[in-house]
Enzyme design. Structure first.
Site, PDB file in Angstrom:
ATOM      1  N   LYS A  89      17.644  29.031 -41.021  1.00 28.82           N
ATOM      2  CA  LYS A  89      16.824  28.271 -40.069  1.00 28.82           C
ATOM      3  C   LYS A  89      15.743  29.157 -39.461  1.00 28.82           C
ATOM      4  CE  LYS A  89      20.075  26.452 -37.409  1.00 28.82           C
ATOM      5  NZ  LYS A  89      21.368  26.545 -38.079  1.00 28.82           N
ATOM      6  N   MET A 141      31.955  24.926 -29.805  1.00 33.02           N
ATOM      7  CA  MET A 141      32.188  23.501 -29.555  1.00 33.02           C
ATOM      8  C   MET A 141      33.650  23.056 -29.675  1.00 33.02           C
ATOM      9  SD  MET A 141      29.477  22.370 -28.495  1.00 33.02           S
ATOM     10  CE  MET A 141      29.023  23.978 -27.910  1.00 33.02           C
ATOM     11  N   CYS A 165      27.564  20.165 -24.491  1.00 35.53           N
ATOM     12  CA  CYS A 165      28.023  21.297 -25.310  1.00 35.53           C
ATOM     13  C   CYS A 165      28.545  22.494 -24.506  1.00 35.53           C
ATOM     14  CB  CYS A 165      26.926  21.744 -26.279  1.00 35.53           C
ATOM     15  SG  CYS A 165      25.453  22.397 -25.516  1.00 35.53           S
ATOM     16  N   MET A 166      28.024  22.735 -23.311  1.00 39.84           N
ATOM     17  CA  MET A 166      28.414  23.962 -22.617  1.00 39.84           C
ATOM     18  C   MET A 166      29.048  23.764 -21.245  1.00 39.84           C
ATOM     19  SD  MET A 166      27.822  25.989 -24.898  1.00 39.84           S
ATOM     20  CE  MET A 166      28.698  27.176 -23.927  1.00 39.84           C
ATOM     21  N   GLY A 195      25.296  26.978 -28.192  1.00 34.37           N
ATOM     22  CA  GLY A 195      24.644  26.402 -29.355  1.00 34.37           C
ATOM     23  C   GLY A 195      23.134  26.466 -29.267  1.00 34.37           C
ATOM     24  N   GLN A 196      22.582  26.221 -28.096  1.00 35.57           N
ATOM     25  CA  GLN A 196      21.134  26.054 -27.981  1.00 35.57           C
ATOM     26  C   GLN A 196      20.459  27.336 -27.488  1.00 35.57           C
ATOM     27  OE1 GLN A 196      19.979  21.906 -26.801  1.00 35.57           O
ATOM     28  NE2 GLN A 196      21.868  22.051 -25.657  1.00 35.57           N
TER      29      GLN A 196
HETATM   30  S1  SF4 Z   1      18.778  32.456 -33.531  1.00 36.13           S
HETATM   31 FE1  SF4 Z   1      20.261  31.251 -34.688  1.00 36.13          FE
HETATM   32  S2  SF4 Z   1      19.012  29.930 -35.974  1.00 36.13           S
HETATM   33 FE2  SF4 Z   1      17.676  31.578 -35.269  1.00 36.13          FE
HETATM   34  S3  SF4 Z   1      17.802  33.148 -36.882  1.00 36.13           S
HETATM   35 FE3  SF4 Z   1      19.330  33.638 -35.347  1.00 36.13          FE
HETATM   36  S4  SF4 Z   1      21.226  32.728 -36.103  1.00 36.13           S
HETATM   37 FE4  SF4 Z   1      19.518  31.736 -37.188  1.00 36.13          FE
END
Ligand code: SF4
Lengths: 79, 776
Positions: B92, B365, B181-182, B402-403
């Protein structure tokens, strides 16, 4: 004008030898994983015959344990 | 990875071929890194201007370098100077800049007239938003307007939202998707330690000997961090134990995979504590010196009814009482309910109990989206507190986010109904402190929290809320029991404003759509899982009339008459906001690094005191805020002691029965960022994972004669959906369980999920409800 990508698994401790061999082949482009014993190989050839010959040559490399085709494209028109 | 959109078709195909293979490799080898490729793809003959930023996706918070040329971002590489990722990136991250250039970017405000959207100017759209807010307040009162933001809000976005709604308008109707989520991680920290966020940092990975992953598919959700674990295994032979309800890429890469029945992690954690005590592995001096024991209310319900209220009543207990309570959690008994063998429970306890082993527990999660989520967070802290394995390098209970800014914005700025940037709304001193910095009368800040997220959408349904502004999030894909809330948003007399960068199912329910500037098209900061605040400058112009969410809020605030509080100048507003925001956290316990520092390096961990980061909080050796003269000081609690909680195992809100015999769990995949609104517009990621699916256990599949690709109908008490089956592919659920990822807006699994939540954190449980499975 076939373009194909493979996952190449070298024999134990033969990663560097495989990289070297593949890098010498004009139609091959290699991406090396830093932390795993695996390479991504992209091949680009001018015709189906050249593609078949290359495949044969690759299959003869003893240091390659396994080669798995991931994707294949055939760009018919020259661009 | 070079991602220029101007390459010719043949190059593009070659690149697609290469990326398909890399993505396939990532499926087989979680955490695989192709660092060299990043450099190789970058064209040599260009004159790129490289600038640093935190990655836009995910709470790991990797540092990336973005190469721009002629006003366009054309390359990304991992920042070798970032201590988070040391130059690495995941799939990503490599493709992050492509998310800027989807062909259907929102570039102009749209206002709904009848059944169509009419293009309008930003000025007119903001005028309309402000006048609608004023009208709604006049007609229905201040608590009829609300804002629903995100852990992808930058720190300034969340800060001005909170200041406008809580400080100026005077409503606590401020929530963010991090509630989904948190929120549980927050209440876990607050109940055990009195202060939010992990005590350790990612550097713990370099010292720990054993990693226990509690329901956390790190290989897909935190890939770069997981690659750091794999790297340590290669270098030092550390052990990785995956404790989960489903076999994932993480389980396959771990040294040991242990499966437990959904919800029974509560029992397993208690059994580990039972074993620690039984085998004499308790660090008695640490417990005596630094811990209290407590119990709270049980049988709290699950929040399924509107206006559900719950307040815990903690009661002190003794160590002896706690030992008696644990008698019910012998490995033998727990094995029956959890499905984990006695041997494996003892194995886990032995790792935690070995005085010569440093242990890191990691979760996300699985433990947070849990109807007893606060409890399971408490129970994992219990293990670390009983053994004294906490707040020191390598000994670290670590809740991952997560975010990219769930910590930095939602938790630290406090964009939740009960929170202020410093403290909570029902504390008079905290209100006075915030009011002074915000330059508003203290009476403006309402001492009563209003609605947490699920209840906020229920209030929209009931008509208690009439106006909702949604920024950087996609609740019409992510809300549990989605149909109720989608219907609510469409009701007469509701006015919905959505700020986003692409059309989504949430913009579909909007009355006004505001195009936003994305990530490096504006200036801002994010705060990651390890308390690291990271700055990014504006590198590109946003398309069309798009402006930042911060600016949208400032402009509306000014139109509503709050010019005095929103005094910021266009050119310097981010600096002014950050400088003002820092005042809320002054002091040794939470001081944030000055902006010059954030600009000059890949972020800084708070508390940032006398020019130094505090890597391990509550440990006097590292944390200048410790003041009790002892080696540890849990200063979030008045007496300086952490709490070991007596929390039992209780079942989930809805468990399989005759009619709905399977468990349904939902989650994410590595290729897509949450609801896929950005990553599904990146061709290679979309191609790698084009649609959702339902994973089944091979035994169930063979009994029901289901093969991969067959259509399968899932039915819960909320609705039904038909998806293609996935058998023995990426993940394998346990027998009589199914898993569905939620990224696909064309297959909305949340129409089926249940809106039960943890009564303490109010975070929904997306991992457990009962479902019927049929071959179509
Ligand atoms: S912050 Fe998350 S999505 Fe971005 S490169 Fe690092 S592991 Fe991948």
């Amino acid at each position: 004008m076939p373009i194909k990508s493979y996952l190449v698994h070298p024999q134990e401790s033969k990663k560097h030898a495989v990289i070297e061999m593949l890098s010498r082949m004009q139609q091959c482009d290699v991406v090396v994983a830093e932390n795993e014993n695996i390479l991504v190989l992209v091949t680009e050839t001018e015709s189906k015959e050249e593609e078949a010959n290359l495949k044969e040559a690759l299959e003869k490399i003893g240091d390659i344990k396994l080669m798995a085709l991931v994707s294949g494209f055939d760009t018919r028109k020259k661009i | 990875m070079y991602t220029s959109l101007q390459t010719n078709r043949r190059d593009f195909i070659k690149k697609m071929a290469k990326l398909s293979a890399m993505t396939a490799a990532a499926t087989m080898f979680p955490g695989i890194i192709f660092a060299e490729e990043q450099e190789k793809g970058i064209p040599a003959d260009t004159n790129l201007d490289w600038k640093k930023a935190p990655c836009r996706f995910c709470g790991v918070g990797c540092g990336v370098l973005i190469g721009t040329e002629n006003g366009k971002a054309i390359a990304v590489k991992g920042d070798p100077k970032s201590p988070v990722n040391k130059g690495l990136c995941c799939v990503k991250g490599y493709h992050s800049i492509m998310a800027l250039y989807g062909s259907d970017r929102l570039t102009q405000p749209l206002v709904k007239k009848g059944n169509t959207y009419i293009k309008t100017s930003m000025k007119e759209a903001l005028d309309l938003v402000a006048s609608k807010m004023r009208e709604t307040i006049k007609e229905y009162g201040k608590d009829a307007v609300s804002i629903y933001g995100s852990g992808q809000w930058t720190i300034p976005d969340g800060y001005v939202a909170s200041k406008l709604f809580k400080g100026c308008i005077g409503t606590n109707n401020v929530e963010a998707n991090a509630r989904l989520c948190m929120a549980t991680a927050v209440t876990g920290f607050l109940t055990s330690f009195g202060l939010d966020e992990p005590m350790g940092c990612y550097e713990d990975i370099d010292y720990a000997d054993t990693f226990v992953l509690w329901g956390n598919n790190m290989a897909e959700m935190h890939p770069v961090l997981f690659s750091r674990l794999l790297d340590q295994r290669q270098q030092r032979g550390v052990k990785i134990v995956d404790l989960a309800t489903r076999t994932t890429r993480t389980s396959m890469a771990a040294d040991k995979s242990i499966l437990f029945n959904p919800q029974t992690d509560l029992a397993v954690a208690n059994a580990i504590c039972y074993e620690l005590i039984k085998n004499g592995w308790v660090n008695n001096s640490f417990v005596e010196e630094h811990c209290n024991f407590s119990k709270g209310l049980t049988k709290m319900g699950y929040g399924l009814e509107d206006n559900y209220q719950f307040t815990d009543k903690p009661e002190a207990i003794s160590f002896e009482d706690y030992k008696t309570f644990l008698e019910d959690y012998t490995p033998e008994r727990v094995s029956v309910v959890s499905g984990v063998s006695v041997k494996d429970i003892k194995y886990l306890a032995a790792h935690y109990g070995d005085p010569n082993k440093k242990v890191m527990s990691l979760w996300c999660m699985g433990m947070n989206q849990h109807s007893r989520g606060t409890w399971i967070n408490n129970l994992v802290y219990n293990i670390h507190l009983l053994t004294g394995k906490i707040s020191s390098p390598g000994n670290s209970p670590f809740s991952l986010t997560g975010q990219p800014s769930a910590c930095g914005t939602v938790r630290e700025v406090g964009t939740l109904t009960h929170k202020l940037p410093h403290g909570v709304v029902n504390n008079k001193e905290n209100r006075e402190f915030a009011a002074k910095i915000w330059n508003v009368p203290v009476e403006n800040i309402d001492p009563k929290p209003t609605y947490h997220t699920v209840e906020m959408f229920r209030a929209l349904d009931r008509g208690d809320i009439r106006f909702m502004w949604i920024q950087v999030t996609n609740p019409m894909v992510t809300m549990p029991k989605l149909k109720r809330y989608r219907d609510a948003a469409k009701k007469e007399g509701r006015f919905i404003v959505v700020s986003d960068i692409y059309p989504t199912p949430t913009t579909d329910i909007a009355d006004v759509i505001l195009p936003s500037a994305m990530w490096v098209e504006r200036e801002g900061m994010y705060g990651n899982s390890e308390r690291r605040t990271q700055y990014f400058e504006k590198m590109l112009d946003p398309p069309g009339e798009a402006i930042s969410d911060t600016m949208q809020l400032i402009e509306v605030a000014k139109r509503m008459g709050y010019e005095k509080q929103f005094y910021y100048k266009d050119e310097t507003h981010i600096e002014e906001i950050y400088t003002e925001y820092r005042k809320h956290h002054e002091g040794k316990k939470h001081n944030l690094a000055p902006l010059e520092v954030l600009k000059s390096q890949a972020g800084a961990i708070w508390p940032y005191v006398d020019g130094k980061e505090t890597k391990w909080r509550f440990n006097a050796k590292y944390d200048p805020a410790c003041s009790n003269g002892k080696d540890f000081h849990f200063y979030g609690k008045k007496d300086g002691k952490a709490v070991i909680w007596q929390r039992p195992y209780e079942p989930a809100a809805e468990e399989p029965d005759k009619e709905y015999p399977f468990w349904l769990g939902t989650g994410r995949v590595v290729e897509h960022w949450h609801t896929g609104s950005m990553t599904r517009r990146i061709p290679v990621l979309h191609q790698a994972m084009p649609h959702a699916y339902v994973e089944l256990h091979p035994e169930d599949a063979s009994r029901m004669q289901i093969k991969t690709g067959d259509k399968v109908k899932l039915t819960t008490r909320r609705g039904d959906i038909t998806l293609p089956a996935s058998v023995n592919e990426r993940g394998v659920p346990a027998p009589m369980q199914v898993f569905v990822p939620f990224f696909d807006e064309n297959m909305l699994i949340n129409d089926l999920t249940l809106d039960s939540f943890c009564p303490i954190s109010k975070e929904p449980d997306y991992k457990k409800c009962a479902v019927k499975v049929e071959k179509v």
